[in-house]
Design a protein around this motif. Structure first.
Motif, PDB file in Angstrom:
ATOM      1  N   LEU A  20       0.829  -1.200   0.000  1.00 50.55           N
ATOM      2  CA  LEU A  20       0.000   0.000   0.000  1.00 50.55           C
ATOM      3  C   LEU A  20       0.866   1.254   0.000  1.00 50.55           C
ATOM      4  CD1 LEU A  20      -3.142   0.808   2.038  1.00 50.55           C
ATOM      5  CD2 LEU A  20      -1.216   2.367   2.092  1.00 50.55           C
ATOM      6  N   THR A  21       1.892   1.280   0.843  1.00 49.40           N
ATOM      7  CA  THR A  21       2.737   2.468   0.953  1.00 49.40           C
ATOM      8  C   THR A  21       3.426   2.773  -0.369  1.00 49.40           C
ATOM      9  OG1 THR A  21       3.089   1.955   3.295  1.00 49.40           O
ATOM     10  CG2 THR A  21       4.575   3.565   2.291  1.00 49.40           C
ATOM     11  N   ALA A  22       4.068   1.773  -0.949  1.00 50.19           N
ATOM     12  CA  ALA A  22       4.749   1.981  -2.227  1.00 50.19           C
ATOM     13  C   ALA A  22       3.753   2.362  -3.322  1.00 50.19           C
ATOM     14  CB  ALA A  22       5.524   0.733  -2.615  1.00 50.19           C
ATOM     15  N   SER A  23       2.599   1.714  -3.335  1.00 50.43           N
ATOM     16  CA  SER A  23       1.585   2.008  -4.354  1.00 50.43           C
ATOM     17  C   SER A  23       1.098   3.447  -4.269  1.00 50.43           C
ATOM     18  CB  SER A  23       0.394   1.055  -4.212  1.00 50.43           C
ATOM     19  OG  SER A  23       0.791  -0.264  -4.465  1.00 50.43           O
ATOM     20  N   ALA A  24       0.920   3.952  -3.054  1.00 54.63           N
ATOM     21  CA  ALA A  24       0.467   5.334  -2.879  1.00 54.63           C
ATOM     22  C   ALA A  24       1.506   6.310  -3.422  1.00 54.63           C
ATOM     23  CB  ALA A  24       0.180   5.619  -1.412  1.00 54.63           C
ATOM     24  N   TYR A  25       2.777   6.084  -3.114  1.00 54.53           N
ATOM     25  CA  TYR A  25       3.841   6.962  -3.606  1.00 54.53           C
ATOM     26  C   TYR A  25       3.961   6.864  -5.130  1.00 54.53           C
ATOM     27  CZ  TYR A  25       5.804   8.323   0.945  1.00 54.53           C
ATOM     28  OH  TYR A  25       6.007   8.873   2.181  1.00 54.53           O
ATOM     29  N   LEU A  26       3.829   5.667  -5.673  1.00 50.26           N
ATOM     30  CA  LEU A  26       3.887   5.482  -7.125  1.00 50.26           C
ATOM     31  C   LEU A  26       2.696   6.159  -7.817  1.00 50.26           C
ATOM     32  CD1 LEU A  26       5.056   1.773  -7.169  1.00 50.26           C
ATOM     33  CD2 LEU A  26       6.289   3.677  -8.233  1.00 50.26           C
ATOM     34  N   ALA A  27       1.496   5.992  -7.245  1.00 50.02           N
ATOM     35  CA  ALA A  27       0.291   6.572  -7.841  1.00 50.02           C
ATOM     36  C   ALA A  27       0.369   8.094  -7.905  1.00 50.02           C
ATOM     37  CB  ALA A  27      -0.944   6.143  -7.050  1.00 50.02           C
ATOM     38  N   ASP A  28       1.032   8.690  -6.943  1.00 56.52           N
ATOM     39  CA  ASP A  28       1.169  10.148  -6.915  1.00 56.52           C
ATOM     40  C   ASP A  28       2.350  10.647  -7.731  1.00 56.52           C
ATOM     41  OD1 ASP A  28      -1.048  10.326  -5.315  1.00 56.52           O
ATOM     42  OD2 ASP A  28       0.073  10.585  -3.449  1.00 56.52           O
ATOM     43  N   GLY A  29       3.096   9.733  -8.339  1.00 56.01           N
ATOM     44  CA  GLY A  29       4.241  10.129  -9.135  1.00 56.01           C
ATOM     45  C   GLY A  29       5.411  10.646  -8.310  1.00 56.01           C
ATOM     46  N   LEU A  30       5.444  10.299  -7.020  1.00 54.47           N
ATOM     47  CA  LEU A  30       6.510  10.769  -6.141  1.00 54.47           C
ATOM     48  C   LEU A  30       7.794   9.961  -6.307  1.00 54.47           C
ATOM     49  CD1 LEU A  30       4.308  11.263  -2.967  1.00 54.47           C
ATOM     50  CD2 LEU A  30       5.076  13.025  -4.592  1.00 54.47           C
ATOM     51  N   LEU A  62      -7.522  -2.450   4.973  1.00 54.22           N
ATOM     52  CA  LEU A  62      -6.435  -1.488   5.139  1.00 54.22           C
ATOM     53  C   LEU A  62      -6.639  -0.257   4.254  1.00 54.22           C
ATOM     54  CD1 LEU A  62      -3.640  -1.327   6.561  1.00 54.22           C
ATOM     55  CD2 LEU A  62      -2.688  -2.407   4.528  1.00 54.22           C
ATOM     56  N   LEU A  63      -6.505   0.932   4.872  1.00 55.52           N
ATOM     57  CA  LEU A  63      -6.688   2.182   4.140  1.00 55.52           C
ATOM     58  C   LEU A  63      -5.414   3.018   4.057  1.00 55.52           C
ATOM     59  CD1 LEU A  63     -10.015   3.296   5.871  1.00 55.52           C
ATOM     60  CD2 LEU A  63      -9.767   2.085   3.687  1.00 55.52           C
ATOM     61  N   GLY A  64      -4.519   2.867   5.024  1.00 55.88           N
ATOM     62  CA  GLY A  64      -3.316   3.683   5.044  1.00 55.88           C
ATOM     63  C   GLY A  64      -2.403   3.281   6.179  1.00 55.88           C
ATOM     64  N   GLU A  85       8.927  11.942  15.409  1.00 55.94           N
ATOM     65  CA  GLU A  85       8.905  12.182  13.963  1.00 55.94           C
ATOM     66  C   GLU A  85       7.987  11.159  13.308  1.00 55.94           C
ATOM     67  OE1 GLU A  85      12.215  12.297  10.307  1.00 55.94           O
ATOM     68  OE2 GLU A  85      12.844  12.131  12.394  1.00 55.94           O
ATOM     69  N   PHE A  86       7.334  11.554  12.221  1.00 52.00           N
ATOM     70  CA  PHE A  86       6.621  10.547  11.443  1.00 52.00           C
ATOM     71  C   PHE A  86       7.058  10.604   9.998  1.00 52.00           C
ATOM     72  CE2 PHE A  86       3.583  14.079  11.187  1.00 52.00           C
ATOM     73  CZ  PHE A  86       3.038  13.988   9.912  1.00 52.00           C
ATOM     74  N   ARG A  87       6.967   9.427   9.380  1.00 46.57           N
ATOM     75  CA  ARG A  87       7.436   9.258   8.003  1.00 46.57           C
ATOM     76  C   ARG A  87       6.493   8.324   7.256  1.00 46.57           C
ATOM     77  NH1 ARG A  87      13.180   7.171   7.280  1.00 46.57           N
ATOM     78  NH2 ARG A  87      12.508   7.663   5.175  1.00 46.57           N
ATOM     79  N   MET A  88       6.637   8.344   5.958  1.00 47.35           N
ATOM     80  CA  MET A  88       5.982   7.379   5.078  1.00 47.35           C
ATOM     81  C   MET A  88       4.475   7.289   5.299  1.00 47.35           C
ATOM     82  SD  MET A  88       8.821   4.375   5.218  1.00 47.35           S
ATOM     83  CE  MET A  88      10.531   4.797   5.441  1.00 47.35           C
ATOM     84  N   LEU A  89       3.838   8.408   5.581  1.00 42.63           N
ATOM     85  CA  LEU A  89       2.386   8.410   5.689  1.00 42.63           C
ATOM     86  C   LEU A  89       1.826   8.150   4.293  1.00 42.63           C
ATOM     87  CD1 LEU A  89       0.137  10.575   7.803  1.00 42.63           C
ATOM     88  CD2 LEU A  89      -0.442  10.275   5.409  1.00 42.63           C
ATOM     89  N   ALA A  90       0.936   7.182   4.202  1.00 41.26           N
ATOM     90  CA  ALA A  90       0.377   6.821   2.900  1.00 41.26           C
ATOM     91  C   ALA A  90      -1.090   6.450   3.046  1.00 41.26           C
ATOM     92  CB  ALA A  90       1.144   5.635   2.308  1.00 41.26           C
TER      93      ALA A  90
END
Length: 163
Positions: A20-30, A62-64, A85-90
């Motif tokens: 899910l995390t990788a897919s979200a970043y890929l979908a946004d072109g990040l 799972l949503l995020g 700190e927080f990271r990789m919010l997707a």
């Protein structure tokens, strides 16, 4: 649509969280599929071993997710003593607009308060303007003195919310 809830990720969910995390970043072109960062995003089991991994779910699944990082630990980038700190919010692309990112961010803030942190920090790409609007609405402000460049030409903008 059922209510969004946030809780710690379970080991049997790690593979799905990573996807899910990788897919979200890929979908946004990040990132692109051949980006080295894809491996880090997909390895949710490693993140859960070295940080706190939360997931947002509803009755359908799972949503995020978000990774909570303590200063000086493996995934820490900009956190200092007294900060969380927080990271990789997707958020899964199909779940966007349902408040998933806000629920995850609020869960991070709750966790920070629970452990007595004085502030929450995070870094974000310039392209993440929707996320920036959310963070600003929740009270985060820019922290330009901690902006940084993990790769030449790839700037991450720092944000901070005092608690």
């Amino acid at each position: 649509m059922s209510e969004v809830s946030v809780r710690p990720a379970r080991p049997e969910e790690y593979a799905a969280v990573g996807t899910l995390t990788a897919s979200a970043y890929l979908a946004d072109g990040l990132i692109t599929a051949d980006d080295d960062y894809v491996r880090e995003l997909t390895d949710a089991a490693h993140r859960a071993q070295h940080a706190e991994l939360l997931v947002a779910t509803d009755d359908d699944g799972l949503l995020g997710s978000v990774t909570i990082v303590h200063p000086g630990t493996h995934y820490s980038e900009i956190a200092r003593d007294g900060e969380l700190e927080f990271r990789m919010l997707a958020t899964a692309p199909a779940a966007r607009g349902r408040g998933v990112g806000e629920a995850l961010t609020r869960a991070v803030l709750d966790r920070a308060r629970a452990i007595g942190a004085r502030a929450v920090v995070m870094s974000s790409l310039d392209a993440m303007q929707t996320a920036h609007r959310l963070y600003t609405r929740l009270g985060f402000s820019r922290l330009p003195e901690r902006d940084w460049e993990p790769l030449p030409g790839l700037w991450l903008r720092a944000f901070r919310l005092p608690l």
